[in-house]
Design a protein around this motif. Structure first.
Motif, PDB file in Angstrom:
ATOM      1  N   SER A 153       0.797  -1.235   0.000  1.00 37.02           N
ATOM      2  CA  SER A 153       0.000   0.000   0.000  1.00 37.02           C
ATOM      3  C   SER A 153       0.825   1.279   0.000  1.00 37.02           C
ATOM      4  CB  SER A 153      -0.957   0.015   1.200  1.00 37.02           C
ATOM      5  OG  SER A 153      -1.994  -0.907   0.982  1.00 37.02           O
ATOM      6  N   TYR A 154       2.116   1.189   0.347  1.00 35.69           N
ATOM      7  CA  TYR A 154       2.885   2.443   0.412  1.00 35.69           C
ATOM      8  C   TYR A 154       2.906   3.160  -0.943  1.00 35.69           C
ATOM      9  CZ  TYR A 154       5.071   0.325   4.628  1.00 35.69           C
ATOM     10  OH  TYR A 154       5.324  -0.281   5.826  1.00 35.69           O
ATOM     11  N   GLY A 155       3.236   2.414  -2.000  1.00 36.23           N
ATOM     12  CA  GLY A 155       3.369   3.037  -3.332  1.00 36.23           C
ATOM     13  C   GLY A 155       2.080   3.720  -3.769  1.00 36.23           C
ATOM     14  N   PRO A 156       0.951   2.989  -3.769  1.00 30.61           N
ATOM     15  CA  PRO A 156      -0.306   3.630  -4.151  1.00 30.61           C
ATOM     16  C   PRO A 156      -0.639   4.845  -3.275  1.00 30.61           C
ATOM     17  CG  PRO A 156      -0.557   1.250  -4.166  1.00 30.61           C
ATOM     18  CD  PRO A 156       0.813   1.530  -3.624  1.00 30.61           C
ATOM     19  N   GLN A 157      -0.341   4.766  -1.986  1.00 29.08           N
ATOM     20  CA  GLN A 157      -0.626   5.915  -1.112  1.00 29.08           C
ATOM     21  C   GLN A 157       0.196   7.131  -1.537  1.00 29.08           C
ATOM     22  OE1 GLN A 157      -0.198   4.958   3.072  1.00 29.08           O
ATOM     23  NE2 GLN A 157      -2.185   3.961   3.129  1.00 29.08           N
ATOM     24  N   VAL A 158       1.463   6.891  -1.851  1.00 28.04           N
ATOM     25  CA  VAL A 158       2.336   7.998  -2.261  1.00 28.04           C
ATOM     26  C   VAL A 158       1.781   8.643  -3.525  1.00 28.04           C
ATOM     27  CG1 VAL A 158       4.640   8.531  -3.159  1.00 28.04           C
ATOM     28  CG2 VAL A 158       4.388   7.013  -1.176  1.00 28.04           C
ATOM     29  N   ARG A 159       1.378   7.811  -4.476  1.00 26.96           N
ATOM     30  CA  ARG A 159       0.867   8.361  -5.739  1.00 26.96           C
ATOM     31  C   ARG A 159      -0.463   9.071  -5.522  1.00 26.96           C
ATOM     32  NH1 ARG A 159       4.031   3.941  -7.732  1.00 26.96           N
ATOM     33  NH2 ARG A 159       2.449   2.442  -7.122  1.00 26.96           N
ATOM     34  N   LEU A 160      -1.304   8.526  -4.636  1.00 25.56           N
ATOM     35  CA  LEU A 160      -2.578   9.199  -4.333  1.00 25.56           C
ATOM     36  C   LEU A 160      -2.334  10.582  -3.732  1.00 25.56           C
ATOM     37  CD1 LEU A 160      -4.893   6.489  -2.748  1.00 25.56           C
ATOM     38  CD2 LEU A 160      -5.360   7.881  -4.768  1.00 25.56           C
ATOM     39  N   ALA A 161      -1.254  10.691  -2.973  1.00 22.27           N
ATOM     40  CA  ALA A 161      -0.930  11.978  -2.350  1.00 22.27           C
ATOM     41  C   ALA A 161      -0.269  12.924  -3.369  1.00 22.27           C
ATOM     42  CB  ALA A 161      -0.010  11.758  -1.149  1.00 22.27           C
ATOM     43  N   GLY A 162      -0.185  12.478  -4.625  1.00 26.21           N
ATOM     44  CA  GLY A 162       0.368  13.333  -5.687  1.00 26.21           C
ATOM     45  C   GLY A 162       1.886  13.415  -5.643  1.00 26.21           C
ATOM     46  N   LYS A 163       2.530  12.384  -5.062  1.00 23.64           N
ATOM     47  CA  LYS A 163       3.988  12.416  -4.913  1.00 23.64           C
ATOM     48  C   LYS A 163       4.654  11.327  -5.729  1.00 23.64           C
ATOM     49  CE  LYS A 163       3.572  14.420  -0.436  1.00 23.64           C
ATOM     50  NZ  LYS A 163       4.484  14.838   0.602  1.00 23.64           N
ATOM     51  N   ARG A 164       5.959  11.419  -5.791  1.00 24.27           N
ATOM     52  CA  ARG A 164       6.703  10.427  -6.556  1.00 24.27           C
ATOM     53  C   ARG A 164       7.281   9.358  -5.646  1.00 24.27           C
ATOM     54  NH1 ARG A 164       9.821  14.340 -10.824  1.00 24.27           N
ATOM     55  NH2 ARG A 164      11.052  12.494 -11.316  1.00 24.27           N
ATOM     56  N   VAL A 165       7.224   8.102  -6.122  1.00 23.89           N
ATOM     57  CA  VAL A 165       7.868   6.981  -5.423  1.00 23.89           C
ATOM     58  C   VAL A 165       9.293   6.889  -5.927  1.00 23.89           C
ATOM     59  CG1 VAL A 165       7.940   4.464  -5.205  1.00 23.89           C
ATOM     60  CG2 VAL A 165       5.742   5.652  -5.175  1.00 23.89           C
ATOM     61  N   ILE A 166      10.237   6.861  -4.995  1.00 22.08           N
ATOM     62  CA  ILE A 166      11.642   6.680  -5.375  1.00 22.08           C
ATOM     63  C   ILE A 166      12.101   5.344  -4.809  1.00 22.08           C
ATOM     64  CG2 ILE A 166      13.970   7.613  -5.158  1.00 22.08           C
ATOM     65  CD1 ILE A 166      12.209  10.311  -4.486  1.00 22.08           C
ATOM     66  N   PRO A 167      12.255   4.336  -5.683  1.00 23.40           N
ATOM     67  CA  PRO A 167      12.649   3.011  -5.185  1.00 23.40           C
ATOM     68  C   PRO A 167      14.094   3.019  -4.699  1.00 23.40           C
ATOM     69  CG  PRO A 167      12.071   2.950  -7.548  1.00 23.40           C
ATOM     70  CD  PRO A 167      12.100   4.373  -7.142  1.00 23.40           C
ATOM     71  N   VAL A 168      14.340   2.275  -3.631  1.00 23.57           N
ATOM     72  CA  VAL A 168      15.713   2.132  -3.130  1.00 23.57           C
ATOM     73  C   VAL A 168      16.059   0.651  -3.177  1.00 23.57           C
ATOM     74  CG1 VAL A 168      17.323   2.668  -1.274  1.00 23.57           C
ATOM     75  CG2 VAL A 168      15.213   3.988  -1.488  1.00 23.57           C
ATOM     76  N   ALA A 169      17.158   0.329  -3.867  1.00 21.21           N
ATOM     77  CA  ALA A 169      17.549  -1.074  -4.007  1.00 21.21           C
ATOM     78  C   ALA A 169      18.002  -1.635  -2.657  1.00 21.21           C
ATOM     79  CB  ALA A 169      18.682  -1.181  -5.014  1.00 21.21           C
ATOM     80  N   THR A 170      17.699  -2.918  -2.421  1.00 16.24           N
ATOM     81  CA  THR A 170      18.191  -3.585  -1.208  1.00 16.24           C
ATOM     82  C   THR A 170      18.993  -4.813  -1.632  1.00 16.24           C
ATOM     83  OG1 THR A 170      16.188  -4.915  -1.048  1.00 16.24           O
ATOM     84  CG2 THR A 170      16.213  -2.863   0.205  1.00 16.24           C
ATOM     85  N   ASP A 171      19.696  -5.374  -0.681  1.00 18.87           N
ATOM     86  CA  ASP A 171      20.495  -6.565  -0.942  1.00 18.87           C
ATOM     87  C   ASP A 171      19.550  -7.750  -1.160  1.00 18.87           C
ATOM     88  OD1 ASP A 171      21.990  -8.838  -0.724  1.00 18.87           O
ATOM     89  OD2 ASP A 171      23.103  -8.204   1.055  1.00 18.87           O
ATOM     90  N   PRO A 172      19.604  -8.420  -2.317  1.00 18.78           N
ATOM     91  CA  PRO A 172      18.651  -9.512  -2.578  1.00 18.78           C
ATOM     92  C   PRO A 172      18.767 -10.658  -1.577  1.00 18.78           C
ATOM     93  CG  PRO A 172      20.221  -9.259  -4.409  1.00 18.78           C
ATOM     94  CD  PRO A 172      20.522  -8.179  -3.429  1.00 18.78           C
ATOM     95  N   ASP A 173      19.933 -10.794  -0.915  1.00 16.70           N
ATOM     96  CA  ASP A 173      20.056 -11.866   0.076  1.00 16.70           C
ATOM     97  C   ASP A 173      19.585 -11.429   1.453  1.00 16.70           C
ATOM     98  OD1 ASP A 173      21.072 -13.641  -1.744  1.00 16.70           O
ATOM     99  OD2 ASP A 173      23.095 -12.805  -1.536  1.00 16.70           O
ATOM    100  N   ASP A 174      19.374 -10.150   1.615  1.00 15.92           N
ATOM    101  CA  ASP A 174      18.917  -9.635   2.901  1.00 15.92           C
ATOM    102  C   ASP A 174      18.133  -8.371   2.577  1.00 15.92           C
ATOM    103  OD1 ASP A 174      18.475  -8.447   5.292  1.00 15.92           O
ATOM    104  OD2 ASP A 174      20.570  -8.002   5.736  1.00 15.92           O
ATOM    105  N   HIS A 175      16.809  -8.551   2.378  1.00 14.13           N
ATOM    106  CA  HIS A 175      16.013  -7.461   1.826  1.00 14.13           C
ATOM    107  C   HIS A 175      15.932  -6.241   2.711  1.00 14.13           C
ATOM    108  CE1 HIS A 175      14.937  -9.533  -1.763  1.00 14.13           C
ATOM    109  NE2 HIS A 175      14.647 -10.608  -1.061  1.00 14.13           N
ATOM    110  N   LEU A 176      16.424  -6.378   3.932  1.00 11.29           N
ATOM    111  CA  LEU A 176      16.430  -5.183   4.780  1.00 11.29           C
ATOM    112  C   LEU A 176      17.780  -4.495   4.703  1.00 11.29           C
ATOM    113  CD1 LEU A 176      14.437  -6.534   7.784  1.00 11.29           C
ATOM    114  CD2 LEU A 176      13.735  -4.792   6.178  1.00 11.29           C
ATOM    115  N   GLY A 177      18.667  -5.073   3.916  1.00  8.67           N
ATOM    116  CA  GLY A 177      19.997  -4.484   3.799  1.00  8.67           C
ATOM    117  C   GLY A 177      19.981  -3.193   3.018  1.00  8.67           C
ATOM    118  N   LEU A 178      19.450  -2.158   3.643  1.00  8.68           N
ATOM    119  CA  LEU A 178      19.344  -0.845   3.014  1.00  8.68           C
ATOM    120  C   LEU A 178      20.621  -0.087   3.369  1.00  8.68           C
ATOM    121  CD1 LEU A 178      17.205   0.877   1.533  1.00  8.68           C
ATOM    122  CD2 LEU A 178      16.448   1.647   3.770  1.00  8.68           C
ATOM    123  N   THR A 179      21.595  -0.108   2.468  1.00  7.67           N
ATOM    124  CA  THR A 179      22.887   0.482   2.825  1.00  7.67           C
ATOM    125  C   THR A 179      22.862   1.997   2.645  1.00  7.67           C
ATOM    126  OG1 THR A 179      23.682   0.249   0.571  1.00  7.67           O
ATOM    127  CG2 THR A 179      24.144  -1.586   2.078  1.00  7.67           C
TER     128      THR A 179
END
Ligand code: PMP
Ligand code: GLU
Length: 480
Positions: A153-179
């Motif tokens: 729901s985050y993405g659709p909510q952002v777009r509904l609010a008239g804003k842009r979604v900026i994806p941030v890549a994560t480590d595929p072996d550890d999806h929370l690995g947001l460096t």
């Protein structure tokens, strides 16, 4: 505010004049019920859509293994049942941001359980944390950074609010690995593209992966968010459902002036349908301005949260050792089910990272890309369709979580796999209470040969066994 009316003439305060004469619509082909561009191609949320589809197929007599919806559904705790009953006759509109007693109880709860120094006036209560996350995205300035994968729901909510979604890549072996590098890279690229990234939404334990950021990772993330001056929305709806082997730590501990924590009754208290969530905003002038803006927006949209539900939430958040046991046992049981499912998938050579919280698994079917492609399946959406139509397994595709269509991952929600077979009403509740009573003695299903056993014997979970068996059968066809 002055707006130009449809039929000409400036109108004050956005109040439209009602035309009594018949006029032709402006544009050829326009209809009186034309939809706004923001919603024209907006489907219902994937989670709720799938839940309704499963209900319809079951209603038509199909047997479906439902892994498509994350819904904690242990029996309601007696404390909450009593509190809502006692408050049932309170029908007046409540204060917009919540009952003072509830705001105080939540502030105290966040101090007690998460070490956060929060005052009652920093708490906003709403019918679910979902509308609060939307309100926050709407009222905070700037575009929104979303790790991939992130909740549907985050993405659709952002777009509904008239804003842009900026994806941030994560480590595929550890999806929370947001460096810090990945975040810095996403911010630089977004600015280059003319976006204005100022908000980051994170969710640990995570939906869809069940992964949980380790304490040192939380600190690094918080400090990076501070270095970039970001508002950090920390969705902690699954915090109480940490399985027990990794501590849940909130980034608000390290970045209190920029972090907004959200949570609610839906997961830990198995009360999603009651719709009660909260947000804890930072203190100080900026926090006060933020909560005033949320209050203004809430007052124009949902007004407030049902008082009996708020009364039950007071019971949920005030200190109560028996409720602590209920929540801990729920977390253990979710952890046990998820671990047994993961072990079952591993036996069929389906890999997925080990969850540390919540009730999701996020397996990857990429190793069968060729075999799947021979069957015309090249995307996660096609794989999810195939599983539903041919195998009666409801899942959600990774593409709903912001992944590229070709990523062959699926989100499996395990929350309904503790359901006893063929029981309803009180008999069903008794069976679930019995499971909860045995939860403290549970292994995690992988630790040892006996991991899935309780002192009283193997925990019988027929729905779980069926789900694992069905996956084994499906994977066997890929090996032919
Ligand atoms: N965040 C995540 C990651 C979720 O899975 C959910 C569950 N629907 C929510 C937020 C919203 O929960 P609620 O609105 O029921 O508080
Ligand atoms: N959180 C649940 C899920 O992700 C469903 C509820 C919802 O989407 O509001 O499956």
């Amino acid at each position: 505010m002055r707006t130009r009316a449809h039929g000409g003439g400036m109108l004050k305060h956005g109040v439209a004049r009602i035309h009594t004469t018949t006029r032709k619509p402006h544009a050829t082909g326009a209809t009186p019920l034309g939809l706004a561009a923001t919603v024209r191609s907006l489907p219902p949320s994937a989670t709720l859509r799938m839940n309704e589809l499963v209900a319809a197929r079951r209603g038509a007599g199909n047997e479906i293994i439902h892994l498509g919806f994350g819904q904690a559904s242990f029996p309601l705790s007696p404390q909450l049942r009593q509190a809502i009953a006692d408050a049932a006759s309170q029908t007046a509109y409540p204060p917009v941001l919540g009952l003072p007693a509830l705001r105080a109880a939540i502030a105290e709860y966040l101090g007690r359980t998460r070490g956060l120094a929060v005052a009652a006036d920093q708490i906003a209560v709403a019918p679910g944390s979902k509308p609060l996350i939307y309100a926050l995205v709407q009222v905070l300035d700037g575009d929104v950074l979303l790790p991939v994968p992130s909740w549907v729901s985050y993405g659709p909510q952002v777009r509904l609010a008239g804003k842009r979604v900026i994806p941030v890549a994560t480590d595929p072996d550890d999806h929370l690995g947001l460096t810090p590098e990945a975040l810095g890279h996403a911010i630089a690229r977004a600015r280059h593209d003319g976006a204005d990234p100022r908000i980051l939404v994170v969710n640990s334990p995570s939906n869809p992966t069940g992964g949980m950021r380790a304490p040192e990772g939380v600190e690094a993330l918080a400090l990076t968010a501070r270095a970039h001056g970001l508002a950090l929305i920390s969705d902690e709806i699954y915090a109480e459902l940490a399985h027990g082997w990794r501590e849940h730590v909130s980034p608000a501990r390290f970045y209190p002036e920029g972090t907004i924590v959200t949570g609610g009754l839906s997961k830990a208290f198995s009360a999603g349908g009651w719709r009660l969530g909260y947000a804890a905003v930072p203190g100080g002038d900026a926090g006060r301005r933020l909560i005033s803006a949320v209050r203004a927006l809430a007052s124009e949209i949902w007004s407030g949260t049902a008082v009996p539900i708020q009364a039950a939430a007071v019971a949920a958040y005030q200190p109560d050792p028996e409720l602590d046991v209920y929540v801990r046992r729920s977390a253990r049981l979710h952890g046990h089910i998820v671990a047994r499912f993961q072990a079952g998938l591993a036996e069929a050579s389906v890999v997925c990272a080990r969850p540390a919280g919540a009730f999701y698994l996020y397996p990857d079917f990429a190793r069968w890309r060729e075999q799947l492609s021979e069957r015309g399946i090249t995307t996660s959406a096609a794989l999810a369709h195939h599983l539903l139509d041919e195998w009666g397994i409801a899942t959600l595709p990774a593409s709903e979580f912001g992944e590229a269509p070709k990523a062959l991952r699926l989100r499996l929600a395990t929350s309904l796999l503790g359901e006893p077979d063929g029981l309803a009403g009180t008999a069903r509740e008794e069976a679930l209470w019995d499971l909860l009573a045995r939860a403290d003695g549970l292994g995690d299903g992988t630790a040892s040969e006996d991991g899935a056993r309780t002192p009283g014997g193997v925990l019988a979970l027929p729905a779980l066994d069926r789900a694992i068996g069905r996956f084994h059968d499906f994977v066997a066809t890929l090996r032919d």
